[in-house]
Structure formats: C-alpha cells, structure tokens
Design an enzyme around this catalytic site. Structure first.
Site, PDB file in Angstrom:
ATOM      1  N   CYS A  94       0.809  -1.216   0.000  1.00 15.33           N
ATOM      2  CA  CYS A  94       0.000   0.000   0.000  1.00 15.33           C
ATOM      3  C   CYS A  94       0.846   1.273   0.000  1.00 15.33           C
ATOM      4  CB  CYS A  94      -0.991  -0.031   1.156  1.00 15.33           C
ATOM      5  SG  CYS A  94      -2.441   0.941   0.772  1.00 15.33           S
ATOM      6  N   ARG A 128     -11.773   7.503  -1.959  1.00 17.71           N
ATOM      7  CA  ARG A 128     -10.917   6.393  -1.528  1.00 17.71           C
ATOM      8  C   ARG A 128     -11.451   5.089  -2.127  1.00 17.71           C
ATOM      9  NH1 ARG A 128      -7.286   8.023   1.911  1.00 17.71           N
ATOM     10  NH2 ARG A 128      -6.592   5.902   2.345  1.00 17.71           N
ATOM     11  N   HIS A 194      -3.849  -5.556   2.043  1.00 24.37           N
ATOM     12  CA  HIS A 194      -3.376  -5.693   3.417  1.00 24.37           C
ATOM     13  C   HIS A 194      -4.497  -6.297   4.235  1.00 24.37           C
ATOM     14  CE1 HIS A 194      -5.559  -1.916   3.878  1.00 24.37           C
ATOM     15  NE2 HIS A 194      -4.789  -1.379   2.969  1.00 24.37           N
TER      16      HIS A 194
HETATM   17  N1  GLN Z   1      -1.952   7.051   2.012  1.00 24.41           N
HETATM   18  C1  GLN Z   1      -2.017   6.239   0.836  1.00 24.41           C
HETATM   19  C2  GLN Z   1      -3.332   6.383   0.102  1.00 24.41           C
HETATM   20  O1  GLN Z   1      -4.300   6.769   0.695  1.00 24.41           O
HETATM   21  C3  GLN Z   1      -1.731   4.801   1.167  1.00 24.41           C
HETATM   22  C4  GLN Z   1      -2.766   4.187   2.037  1.00 24.41           C
HETATM   23  C5  GLN Z   1      -2.375   2.875   2.578  1.00 24.41           C
HETATM   24  O2  GLN Z   1      -1.219   2.590   2.873  1.00 24.41           O
HETATM   25  N2  GLN Z   1      -3.388   2.060   2.820  1.00 24.41           N
HETATM   26  O3  GLN Z   1      -3.417   6.098  -1.067  1.00 24.41           O
END
Ligand code: GLN
Length: 248
Positions: A94, A128, A194
């Site tokens: 990620c 998101r 994850h």
């Molecule tokens: N901060 C990054 C995003 O939002 C990675 C997020 C994460 O590691 N889950 O894309």
C-alpha cells in the site's frame, strides 16, 4: 537450519494495516520447518544492509508517508537497488508500494519521491478505494487466488518495466480502471492488499519464503508442506464474503 534476514523499513511510521502480522506469518512458517527469521528494524536516518534476504515496507497514511519518503530516497534507495539486483525479495504494501514506485502525489497535492524499484506512479484521487479484494496471481506458473483488503486514495499506473502483480477479480486494485493490482519486477512486489496480506494467503507467503531462502542459502530450498487448513478456511471465507455480497 537456515536464517532468513528481513529488514523491516519504518515499522514505527508505516504500520497501520497490521503489517507486523505479515512478519509474524513469515516467522512462524519458517519455524514450523526448522528455520528461523531475524528482523532488523530500520527507521529514519538508519543505513540499511544491501544483502538482506527480504525487505518489508508497510502501509501508512499520507502524513506518515510524507515523513519517510525523503529519507527512503536519500538514505536507503541505493542499498535497496543493489539488494534487488542481487536477488533479495522486496514486499511493499500500500503506502510502501506507492513509495517503491516513482512517487506518490498525495491528497493535499504533496509530491512524495519514490525510489523507482517498480515502474509505477501514483496520484491520489478524490475518493478512496476501499473494500475486500480478490485477485489472481501467478505463483511459479500456477494461477493462485489472493485475498485482502484495500483502502487507498492513490491511483497507480504501471509503466512497461513492471508487470501487474495480479488481475482483479473483485475490488478496485491499482486504479479501478484497468483491472490490474500491484506491480512486480523480478522479486520486488508491490500490492494494495493488506489486512494483513500473508495470513490468509499461505501460498503467497511460501513463494516469498522460497525466494528468501534461496537468497540466504545460494540455492533452491524445498519447503516442507504445512497443514494450512485454518489459513485456507480464512481464505475461502474472504472469497465467500465478496461473492455473497455480489449476489445479495
Ligand atoms: N496514504 C495512501 C493512500 O491513501 C496509502 C494508504 C495505505 O497505505 N493504505 O493512497
């Protein structure tokens, strides 16, 4: 008995998705076979070895990534490139995946440098991408289902030097458009999955351990089969959850 040496990068900053769970799985699956894992943590400012068998880079929120990105590029990138060229395994999850690519432009527009281990670039979108993910991954020539959870703003696009790590069967993956998930170049893997990744994906864990043991010993090492009944039950439950939701 062999020892697999893992270098865990930024465990204090990049750790929000149970990243230590991935390390715990690697340790137990080695111990069950009479091998052992030794972990060296590397934080901001620390120099890292260029011959560890595996490097692990976990996930983080944008603010955590901003803290480590410059240090990764300045004090660790060269050693990581030498390591990858020498056959070390790199698993980047990620936020770590985004920084293993060319860089990440975060939600507030901040451009964080990446280290170019993977030919991938990431720009945050306005929404998101969240939820369960099921992908198909090539493990030693065999298609294997890998399950996980994703939660990222970043949209990642691959260049020609990295192949997709997997093909999305359910979920969003790299960018919610092209059906790709993650990236792979040699033994460097980046993925959005994850939750953590390895407990429910024992075949993937063993692929990584096989590579790491090969690096540690200088030759292929056969991994004794384990009773993965519980792990596969969890794996199948994750698939059933998305299938049921789809048909509901
Ligand atoms: N901060 C990054 C995003 O939002 C990675 C997020 C994460 O590691 N889950 O894309």
């Amino acid at each position: 008995m062999s020892t697999v040496r893992v270098c865990h990068l930024y465990p204090n900053e990049l750790n929000i998705y149970a990243d230590r769970g991935n390390i715990a799985v690697l340790r137990r699956r080695l111990e069950w076979r009479g091998h052992e894992l030794s972990v060296v943590d590397a934080e901001i400012g620390d120099q890292i070895p260029d011959d560890a068998d595996m490097y692990y880079l976990g996930g983080g929120q944008d603010r955590d990534q901003i803290i480590v990105a410059g240090d990764l590029a300045q004090t660790k990138a060269e050693a990581l490139h030498r390591a990858a060229a020498g056959g070390s395994v790199v698993l980047a999850v990620c936020g770590g995946y985004q920084l293993a690519g060319h860089g990440y432009t975060g939600v507030d527009g901040t451009r964080m440098p990446g280290i170019g281990l993977l030919d991938a670039d990431t720009v945050a979108g306005t929404t998101r991408l969240i939820g369960d993910v099921v992908i198909s991954v090539d493990v030693g020539g065999t298609p294997v289902t890998v399950v996980g959870f994703e939660n990222h703003a970043g949209r990642t696009t691959l260049g020609g030097a990295s192949a997709p790590f997997g093909t999305v069967r359910h979920g969003h993956g790299n960018n919610d458009i092209d059906g790709t998930e993650g990236a792979i170049t040699g033994r460097v893997i980046g993925t959005y999955l994850h939750g953590p990744l390895l407990p429910k994906n024992p075949q993937l864990a063993d692929m990584l351990l096989g590579w790491a043991l090969e690096h540690a010993t200088g030759g292929p090492v056969a991994l004794a089969p384990l009773d993965d009944a519980l792990e596969m039950q969890a794996h199948r439950a994750a698939i059933a959850r998305v299938t049921e939701r789809r048909s509901a």
